[in-house]
Motif scaffolding. Structure first.
Motif, short mmCIF file in Angstrom:
data_model
loop_
_atom_site.label_atom_id
_atom_site.label_comp_id
_atom_site.label_asym_id
_atom_site.label_seq_id
_atom_site.Cartn_x
_atom_site.Cartn_y
_atom_site.Cartn_z
N GLY A 232 0.65 -0.84 0.25
CA GLY A 232 0.22 -0.33 -0.25
C GLY A 232 0.99 1.09 0.34
O GLY A 232 2.07 1.57 1.02
N HIS A 233 0.46 1.94 -0.91
CA HIS A 233 1.42 3.78 -0.49
C HIS A 233 0.32 4.88 -0.82
O HIS A 233 -1.11 4.39 -1.56
CB HIS A 233 2.73 3.59 -1.56
CG HIS A 233 1.85 3.24 -3.37
ND1 HIS A 233 1.57 2.34 -3.41
CD2 HIS A 233 1.55 4.34 -3.72
CE1 HIS A 233 1.02 2.35 -5.06
NE2 HIS A 233 0.79 3.89 -5.08
N VAL A 234 0.65 5.96 -0.59
CA VAL A 234 -0.29 7.19 -1.18
C VAL A 234 1.03 7.64 -2.44
O VAL A 234 2.36 7.49 -2.04
CB VAL A 234 -0.34 8.08 0.10
CG1 VAL A 234 -0.40 9.61 -0.04
CG2 VAL A 234 -1.06 7.57 0.97
N ARG A 235 0.16 7.97 -3.56
CA ARG A 235 0.57 8.48 -4.38
C ARG A 235 0.23 10.43 -4.24
O ARG A 235 -0.64 10.79 -4.44
CB ARG A 235 0.46 8.35 -5.55
CG ARG A 235 1.65 8.77 -7.28
CD ARG A 235 1.26 7.99 -8.34
NE ARG A 235 1.74 9.08 -9.12
CZ ARG A 235 1.02 9.27 -10.11
NH1 ARG A 235 -0.18 9.68 -9.90
NH2 ARG A 235 1.61 9.75 -11.24
N LEU A 236 1.67 10.98 -4.05
CA LEU A 236 1.38 12.67 -4.45
C LEU A 236 1.70 13.50 -5.55
O LEU A 236 3.10 13.08 -6.01
CB LEU A 236 2.23 13.41 -3.25
CG LEU A 236 1.52 13.15 -1.78
CD1 LEU A 236 2.49 13.35 -0.96
CD2 LEU A 236 0.09 13.05 -1.64
N HIS A 256 10.87 9.26 -5.08
CA HIS A 256 11.14 9.82 -6.25
C HIS A 256 10.63 9.65 -7.47
O HIS A 256 10.99 8.65 -7.56
CB HIS A 256 12.05 10.87 -6.32
CG HIS A 256 12.77 11.27 -5.38
ND1 HIS A 256 13.65 12.00 -4.55
CD2 HIS A 256 11.47 11.14 -3.84
CE1 HIS A 256 13.59 12.90 -3.23
NE2 HIS A 256 12.85 12.05 -2.63
N ASP A 257 9.14 9.78 -8.07
CA ASP A 257 9.38 9.70 -9.65
C ASP A 257 9.29 11.11 -10.37
O ASP A 257 8.59 12.14 -11.09
CB ASP A 257 7.82 9.22 -9.96
CG ASP A 257 7.54 9.24 -11.48
OD1 ASP A 257 8.48 9.43 -12.81
OD2 ASP A 257 6.57 8.07 -12.03
N ASP A 258 11.08 11.63 -10.87
CA ASP A 258 10.99 12.39 -11.52
C ASP A 258 10.17 13.24 -12.52
O ASP A 258 9.99 14.81 -12.80
CB ASP A 258 12.11 12.94 -11.33
CG ASP A 258 13.21 12.87 -10.13
OD1 ASP A 258 12.73 13.22 -8.92
OD2 ASP A 258 14.51 12.76 -9.91
N GLU A 259 10.16 12.49 -13.59
CA GLU A 259 9.26 12.78 -15.01
C GLU A 259 8.51 12.92 -14.98
O GLU A 259 7.77 14.00 -14.89
CB GLU A 259 9.36 11.38 -15.36
CG GLU A 259 8.75 11.58 -17.42
CD GLU A 259 9.15 10.37 -18.15
OE1 GLU A 259 8.65 10.33 -19.24
OE2 GLU A 259 10.43 9.83 -17.53
N ALA A 260 7.53 12.61 -13.78
CA ALA A 260 5.91 12.56 -12.99
C ALA A 260 5.71 13.94 -12.93
O ALA A 260 4.30 14.06 -12.15
CB ALA A 260 5.14 11.47 -12.51
#
Length: 328
Positions: A232-236, A256-260
């Motif tokens: 489970g996770h929270v996506r910001l 981190h997802d720097d592209e998105a």
């Protein structure tokens, strides 16, 4: 408080040196759907057979009460409260749907007039009135399954055991069956459902028990079960790169997802954890443009609890599952 519709303690069953049920406990409140999940051979059908008085439990099993009746001392009274729809249709294809229903009415010792009244009402309720005088062999799989359940309801059972009722049905027929089950529960019927279809349990069940190797591996609501496995996770997500960098600096445990311009934080999806994330963002003076909570689904639960045995995927294929082993 009323007694549960089904209560079993220390339920055991072995065939020779093969232990099928190893002391399981089951409690099913009235007018609910209880779903028993498990891979082939886990013992689901054996549990149904014992609770529906078709098979005796092993000596040493605890008390079993169905419909308020102790199976050890009053099995006949328990039978009067239940109906059973097995994995394989009990419909006789050589006679019409109406004749199948009237046969069940005779078996329940209904009078001729009462049998015809109940038959007509159930055929109408299950959208089978137009096909009632046609041989059941001409019915589609979904129609046969609806007729099967209608036949189960002739005696007015308070508790219904549905053993993999949608096996082999196409998605539309499966959803129609789900609606029928919901209507039964709304009317006060208790449904004990065994299934391999995880989506089915997620859609219908008030509580779910996962049976593996003869034991209950976990039990709870669908949401409770989803919280016991990792993932489970929270996506910001952010649209402003500066806000993204500030959030990343304040949420050091996020990936981190720097592209998105997105951050992912491990979370069980609880209100407490979400509030903690929002408090940390507020302290940093940052506001996310999008927040989504991702929790494991029942597929993840099934894999985690049953050693990776693949569950059925009802919307991927319309082919019927292989039946459980003869001895379960």
């Amino acid at each position: 408080m009323t007694d549960p519709a089904i209560a079993a303690h220390g339920l055991r069953k072995s065939y020779g040196d093969k232990t099928v049920l190893d002391g399981i406990d089951l409690t099913v409140p009235e007018a609910t759907v209880f779903s028993l999940l498990g891979p082939n051979g886990a013992g689901k059908t054996t549990a149904v057979k014992i609770l529906s008085t078709l098979v005796s439990p092993d000596p040493g099993s605890g008390p079993i009460r169905v419909g308020g009746h102790d199976l050890a001392t009053d099995a006949q009274a328990a039978r009067a409260t239940i109906g059973v729809t097995g994995q394989f249709s009990a419909v006789d294809g050589l006679i019409t749907g109406q004749e199948n229903m009237l046969l069940m009415a005779d078996l329940h010792h209904l009078s001729r007039s009462e049998g015809r009244r109940v038959t007509a009402e159930l055929l109408e309720r299950f959208d089978l009135a137009e096909a009632a005088r046609k041989p059941a062999s001409t019915y589609s799989g979904g129609m046969k399954r609806r007729l099967d359940i209608a036949m189960t309801l002739v005696g007015g059972p308070r508790i219904i055991f549905l053993d993999e009722p949608t096996t082999g049905l196409d998605p539309r027929s499966r959803h129609n069956m789900w609606q029928i089950i919901r209507e039964l529960v709304t009317g006060g019927t208790t449904v004990f459902l065994t299934t391999q279809y995880l989506e089915e349990a997620d859609e219908l069940a008030d509580r779910i028990a996962v049976l593996d190797d003869g034991r209950i591996a976990a039990e709870g609501t669908a949401e409770e079960l989803k919280r016991i496995v990792p993932g489970g996770h929270v996506r910001l997500r952010f649209t402003d790169p500066a806000a993204y960098r500030s959030a990343a600096a304040s949420l050091g445990d996020a990936s981190h997802d720097d592209e998105a311009l997105a951050l992912h934080l491990p979370s069980d999806g609880s209100q407490r954890e979400l509030r903690a994330v929002l408090d940390r963002l507020d302290a940093a003076g940052v506001e996310a443009d999008e927040l989504t909570v991702h929790t494991p689904d029942l597929d993840d639960v099934f894999f985690a609890l049953t050693g990776g045995t693949a569950p059925s995927r009802p919307n991927k294929s319309n082919q019927p599952n292989q039946p459980e082993e003869a001895v379960r």
